[in-house]
Design a protein around this motif. Structure first.
Motif, PDB file in Angstrom:
ATOM      1  N   ALA A  17      31.776   8.710  11.781  1.00 14.80           N
ATOM      2  CA  ALA A  17      32.510   8.253  10.598  1.00 14.80           C
ATOM      3  C   ALA A  17      33.767   7.472  11.021  1.00 14.80           C
ATOM      4  N   LEU A  18      34.465   7.953  12.052  1.00 14.58           N
ATOM      5  CA  LEU A  18      35.661   7.245  12.533  1.00 14.58           C
ATOM      6  C   LEU A  18      35.299   5.857  13.049  1.00 14.58           C
ATOM      7  N   LEU A  19      34.170   5.763  13.692  1.00 11.53           N
ATOM      8  CA  LEU A  19      33.690   4.476  14.191  1.00 11.53           C
ATOM      9  C   LEU A  19      33.278   3.569  13.023  1.00 11.53           C
ATOM     10  N   ASP A  20      32.522   4.124  12.093  1.00 14.29           N
ATOM     11  CA  ASP A  20      32.058   3.355  10.937  1.00 14.29           C
ATOM     12  C   ASP A  20      33.212   2.860  10.063  1.00 14.29           C
ATOM     13  N   GLU A  21      34.263   3.669   9.941  1.00 11.59           N
ATOM     14  CA  GLU A  21      35.427   3.306   9.124  1.00 11.59           C
ATOM     15  C   GLU A  21      36.369   2.340   9.849  1.00 11.59           C
ATOM     16  N   GLY A  22      36.085   2.063  11.111  1.00 14.85           N
ATOM     17  CA  GLY A  22      36.935   1.151  11.867  1.00 14.85           C
ATOM     18  C   GLY A  22      38.225   1.788  12.343  1.00 14.85           C
ATOM     19  N   ILE A  23      38.304   3.095  12.284  1.00  9.92           N
ATOM     20  CA  ILE A  23      39.510   3.787  12.746  1.00  9.92           C
ATOM     21  C   ILE A  23      39.529   3.801  14.268  1.00  9.92           C
ATOM     22  N   LEU A  24      38.366   4.032  14.867  1.00  7.15           N
ATOM     23  CA  LEU A  24      38.222   3.963  16.328  1.00  7.15           C
ATOM     24  C   LEU A  24      37.205   2.888  16.684  1.00  7.15           C
ATOM     25  N   ALA A  91      42.293   2.617  18.851  1.00  8.82           N
ATOM     26  CA  ALA A  91      42.776   2.689  17.465  1.00  8.82           C
ATOM     27  C   ALA A  91      42.864   1.269  16.910  1.00  8.82           C
ATOM     28  N   GLN A  92      41.719   0.734  16.536  1.00  9.18           N
ATOM     29  CA  GLN A  92      41.644  -0.691  16.216  1.00  9.18           C
ATOM     30  C   GLN A  92      42.383  -1.085  14.941  1.00  9.18           C
ATOM     31  N   ARG A  93      42.493  -0.206  13.967  1.00  7.75           N
ATOM     32  CA  ARG A  93      43.212  -0.584  12.746  1.00  7.75           C
ATOM     33  C   ARG A  93      44.701  -0.748  13.021  1.00  7.75           C
ATOM     34  N   ILE A  94      45.257   0.102  13.858  1.00 10.77           N
ATOM     35  CA  ILE A  94      46.672  -0.065  14.236  1.00 10.77           C
ATOM     36  C   ILE A  94      46.826  -1.365  15.011  1.00 10.77           C
ATOM     37  N   ARG A  95      45.934  -1.589  15.962  1.00 12.06           N
ATOM     38  CA  ARG A  95      45.986  -2.824  16.759  1.00 12.06           C
ATOM     39  C   ARG A  95      45.951  -4.057  15.859  1.00 12.06           C
ATOM     40  N   VAL A 120      51.981  -0.220   9.582  1.00 10.13           N
ATOM     41  CA  VAL A 120      51.687   0.349  10.912  1.00 10.13           C
ATOM     42  C   VAL A 120      51.885   1.859  10.865  1.00 10.13           C
ATOM     43  N   ARG A 121      52.965   2.297  10.245  1.00  6.09           N
ATOM     44  CA  ARG A 121      53.260   3.730  10.150  1.00  6.09           C
ATOM     45  C   ARG A 121      52.140   4.469   9.411  1.00  6.09           C
ATOM     46  N   GLN A 122      51.658   3.892   8.305  1.00  2.37           N
ATOM     47  CA  GLN A 122      50.582   4.526   7.539  1.00  2.37           C
ATOM     48  C   GLN A 122      49.288   4.600   8.350  1.00  2.37           C
ATOM     49  N   GLU A 123      48.965   3.511   9.047  1.00  2.26           N
ATOM     50  CA  GLU A 123      47.755   3.516   9.887  1.00  2.26           C
ATOM     51  C   GLU A 123      47.897   4.535  11.025  1.00  2.26           C
ATOM     52  N   TYR A 124      49.090   4.617  11.590  1.00  2.00           N
ATOM     53  CA  TYR A 124      49.330   5.585  12.667  1.00  2.00           C
ATOM     54  C   TYR A 124      49.134   7.016  12.149  1.00  2.00           C
ATOM     55  N   LEU A 125      49.697   7.322  10.989  1.00  2.00           N
ATOM     56  CA  LEU A 125      49.557   8.672  10.437  1.00  2.00           C
ATOM     57  C   LEU A 125      48.100   9.011  10.150  1.00  2.00           C
ATOM     58  N   LEU A 126      47.342   8.027   9.684  1.00  2.00           N
ATOM     59  CA  LEU A 126      45.920   8.233   9.445  1.00  2.00           C
ATOM     60  C   LEU A 126      45.191   8.523  10.760  1.00  2.00           C
ATOM     61  N   VAL A 127      45.432   7.692  11.769  1.00  2.00           N
ATOM     62  CA  VAL A 127      44.788   7.883  13.075  1.00  2.00           C
ATOM     63  C   VAL A 127      45.186   9.225  13.676  1.00  2.00           C
ATOM     64  N   LYS A 128      46.457   9.563  13.567  1.00  2.00           N
ATOM     65  CA  LYS A 128      46.926  10.832  14.134  1.00  2.00           C
ATOM     66  C   LYS A 128      46.205  12.012  13.488  1.00  2.00           C
ATOM     67  N   THR A 129      46.110  12.003  12.172  1.00  2.49           N
ATOM     68  CA  THR A 129      45.421  13.078  11.454  1.00  2.49           C
ATOM     69  C   THR A 129      43.963  13.172  11.886  1.00  2.49           C
ATOM     70  N   LYS A 130      43.304  12.031  11.966  1.00  2.00           N
ATOM     71  CA  LYS A 130      41.877  12.012  12.329  1.00  2.00           C
ATOM     72  C   LYS A 130      41.667  12.468  13.779  1.00  2.00           C
ATOM     73  N   LEU A 131      42.521  11.999  14.690  1.00  3.15           N
ATOM     74  CA  LEU A 131      42.366  12.389  16.095  1.00  3.15           C
ATOM     75  C   LEU A 131      42.709  13.862  16.309  1.00  3.15           C
TER      76      LEU A 131
END
Length: 166
Positions: A17-24, A91-95, A120-131
């Protein structure tokens, strides 16, 4: 053993799901490949360093953008670091947001940069939660005596199979 299989299945579904959503992206799979019995906590250590570095960079960016005279070269340098750090863990969305942010630095528009910083902060918080959730699943699998499954599609794009990290 059924508990381990359930956890492994949950892990694979979650990482897919993380891959499909483009988070990773595939870079995260490359990190997984570097983890082995000689360094079983490699991914956790790299992700923890990413969290620490990102928190520092977000703070530095806030401080730099709220100065009376904003030094856009300094802001750009911080964004460049954030982009590199996020790229290194996949973390491609942050990038992607950082790429846009860097273009705003060249425009020297404080208001647009502040909006992008918030993105950037919102994307970081999302990635942090998911990771954090992904790492929790890894710990549960290890505690149950299992091995961490790897999505081979991370590094073999035409494959839909699974390998296990022993």
């Amino acid at each position: 053993m059924e508990e381990v299989e359930q956890l492994q299945k949950k892990f694979l579904e979650y990482i897919t799901a993380l891959l499909d959503e483009g988070i990773l992206d595939a870079q995260f799979g490359q990190l997984q490949l570097l983890q082995d019995e000689s360094n079983p906590d490699f991914v956790m250590e790299v992700v923890t360093l990413f969290f620490q570095d990102s928190e520092r960079l977000l703070n530095d960016l806030s401080l730099a953008l709220y100065q009376q005279n904003v030094d856009f070269k300094k802001v750009d340098a911080h964004v460049h670091q954030m982009k590199g750090s996020s790229s290194s863990i996949g973390a491609q969305r942050i990038r992607n947001v950082c790429i846009h942010f860097r273009s705003l630095c060249s425009e020297q528009n404080v208001e647009k940069c502040l909006k992008c910083l918030e993105q950037v902060r919102q994307e970081y918080l999302l990635v942090k939660t998911k990771l954090e959730r992904l790492l929790q699943l890894e710990r549960q699998i290890a505690a149950a005596g299992g091995v961490i499954p790897l999505l081979t599609q991370f590094y073999e794009p035409n494959s839909n199979s699974t390998r296990y990290l022993t």
